[in-house]
Design a protein around this motif. Sequence first.
Motif, short mmCIF file in Angstrom:
data_model
loop_
_atom_site.label_atom_id
_atom_site.label_comp_id
_atom_site.label_asym_id
_atom_site.label_seq_id
_atom_site.Cartn_x
_atom_site.Cartn_y
_atom_site.Cartn_z
N LEU A 103 0.83 -1.21 0.00
CA LEU A 103 0.00 0.00 0.00
C LEU A 103 0.86 1.26 0.00
CD1 LEU A 103 -2.72 -1.14 2.56
CD2 LEU A 103 -2.83 -1.21 0.06
N SER A 104 1.97 1.23 0.72
CA SER A 104 2.84 2.40 0.76
C SER A 104 3.44 2.72 -0.60
CB SER A 104 3.96 2.22 1.79
OG SER A 104 4.88 1.22 1.35
N LYS A 105 3.52 1.71 -1.46
CA LYS A 105 4.11 1.92 -2.79
C LYS A 105 3.23 2.86 -3.62
CE LYS A 105 7.32 -0.96 -1.73
NZ LYS A 105 8.49 -0.46 -1.07
N LEU A 106 1.93 2.82 -3.39
CA LEU A 106 1.02 3.71 -4.11
C LEU A 106 1.29 5.16 -3.70
CD1 LEU A 106 -2.20 1.53 -3.80
CD2 LEU A 106 -0.70 1.74 -5.80
N ALA A 107 1.48 5.37 -2.40
CA ALA A 107 1.79 6.72 -1.91
C ALA A 107 3.16 7.18 -2.39
CB ALA A 107 1.71 6.75 -0.38
N ARG A 108 4.12 6.27 -2.39
CA ARG A 108 5.47 6.62 -2.85
C ARG A 108 5.49 7.02 -4.32
NH1 ARG A 108 9.04 5.68 1.14
NH2 ARG A 108 8.58 4.06 2.65
N ALA A 109 4.68 6.34 -5.13
CA ALA A 109 4.61 6.68 -6.55
C ALA A 109 4.02 8.08 -6.74
CB ALA A 109 3.79 5.64 -7.31
N VAL A 110 2.97 8.40 -5.98
CA VAL A 110 2.39 9.75 -6.05
C VAL A 110 3.45 10.78 -5.70
CG1 VAL A 110 0.74 11.34 -4.98
CG2 VAL A 110 0.01 9.02 -5.59
N GLU A 111 4.20 10.54 -4.63
CA GLU A 111 5.22 11.48 -4.20
C GLU A 111 6.32 11.65 -5.25
OE1 GLU A 111 8.36 11.32 -0.68
OE2 GLU A 111 6.32 11.75 0.00
N ALA A 112 6.75 10.54 -5.84
CA ALA A 112 7.82 10.60 -6.86
C ALA A 112 7.39 11.44 -8.06
CB ALA A 112 8.20 9.19 -7.32
N VAL A 113 6.14 11.30 -8.47
CA VAL A 113 5.65 12.04 -9.63
C VAL A 113 5.40 13.50 -9.28
CG1 VAL A 113 3.77 12.19 -11.31
CG2 VAL A 113 4.67 9.95 -10.66
N ALA A 114 4.92 13.76 -8.05
CA ALA A 114 4.61 15.13 -7.65
C ALA A 114 5.87 15.97 -7.45
CB ALA A 114 3.78 15.12 -6.36
N LYS A 115 6.98 15.36 -7.09
CA LYS A 115 8.20 16.11 -6.79
C LYS A 115 8.99 16.41 -8.06
CE LYS A 115 8.88 15.37 -1.95
NZ LYS A 115 9.86 15.05 -0.92
N ARG A 116 8.34 17.16 -8.94
CA ARG A 116 8.92 17.61 -10.21
C ARG A 116 8.19 18.89 -10.58
NH1 ARG A 116 8.18 12.02 -13.69
NH2 ARG A 116 9.20 10.69 -12.15
N PRO A 117 8.76 19.71 -11.46
CA PRO A 117 7.93 20.77 -12.04
C PRO A 117 6.79 20.04 -12.75
CG PRO A 117 10.24 21.11 -12.58
CD PRO A 117 10.13 19.74 -11.98
N GLN A 118 5.55 20.39 -12.46
CA GLN A 118 4.48 19.47 -12.81
C GLN A 118 3.18 20.16 -13.19
OE1 GLN A 118 3.94 16.68 -14.05
NE2 GLN A 118 4.94 15.34 -12.58
N LEU A 119 2.31 19.37 -13.78
CA LEU A 119 0.91 19.70 -14.03
C LEU A 119 0.07 18.66 -13.29
CD1 LEU A 119 0.93 20.28 -17.90
CD2 LEU A 119 0.97 22.02 -16.11
N GLN A 120 -1.03 19.06 -12.75
CA GLN A 120 -1.89 18.11 -12.03
C GLN A 120 -2.35 16.99 -12.94
OE1 GLN A 120 -4.94 19.82 -9.56
NE2 GLN A 120 -6.23 18.00 -9.72
N GLU A 121 -2.69 17.34 -14.17
CA GLU A 121 -3.16 16.33 -15.12
C GLU A 121 -2.09 15.26 -15.35
OE1 GLU A 121 -5.08 20.32 -16.28
OE2 GLU A 121 -3.14 19.64 -15.53
N ARG A 122 -0.83 15.69 -15.40
CA ARG A 122 0.26 14.74 -15.65
C ARG A 122 0.49 13.84 -14.44
NH1 ARG A 122 4.74 17.91 -16.48
NH2 ARG A 122 3.94 18.48 -18.51
N ILE A 123 0.37 14.38 -13.23
CA ILE A 123 0.49 13.55 -12.03
C ILE A 123 -0.53 12.43 -12.10
CG2 ILE A 123 0.15 13.44 -9.53
CD1 ILE A 123 1.21 16.32 -9.37
N THR A 124 -1.76 12.80 -12.40
CA THR A 124 -2.87 11.85 -12.42
C THR A 124 -2.63 10.73 -13.43
OG1 THR A 124 -4.28 13.75 -11.90
CG2 THR A 124 -5.39 11.72 -12.51
#
Length: 189
Positions: A103-124
Amino acid sequence: MAKVNHEQIEQAVRLILEAVGEDPNREGLLDTPKRVAKMYAEVFSGLNEDPKEHFQTVFGEDHEELVLVKDIPFFSMCEHHLVPFFGKAHVAYIPKGGKVTGLSKLARAVEAVAKRPQLQERITSTVADSIIETLDPHGVMVVVEAEHMCMTMRGVKKPGASTVTTAVRGVLKDDQAARSEILTLIKQS
């Protein structure tokens, strides 16, 4: 990926301070370039991380029903203005073939993607695609809710406005009942 160049960030911050009419040698600003460089290294650490790596650890479990981790907090930086946006991600998947991840892997993936210059659509979409490509589940649904400081503190100035994005893959794309179940579970406290 390249390592963060702290010295270059510090120089840039000094230039920005001067450009807005501040004195970077003023007591309160002396260490600001160093602090900003350190912060940027942390805030953009996801640039050196592949979210798919978090799904390499799988467990054999005879479970092909919904798995949902909701209310995963995240912080990111808008790539258009370099100001924060933040909120919650909800990640659901239906495992296939006895392949479940921690379960923690799902949260870690969100964090890895969010910690970049980003767009919300791209995170999703990146989180959803990473799960599809590595776990090969029956289906995935990712819902991201966020408040964008580029809309709150500048421009239109609408604090409290929330943006919601979704990415739906696999069987969940056509299964309206399953999608409704996920959305209902997300709304429950």
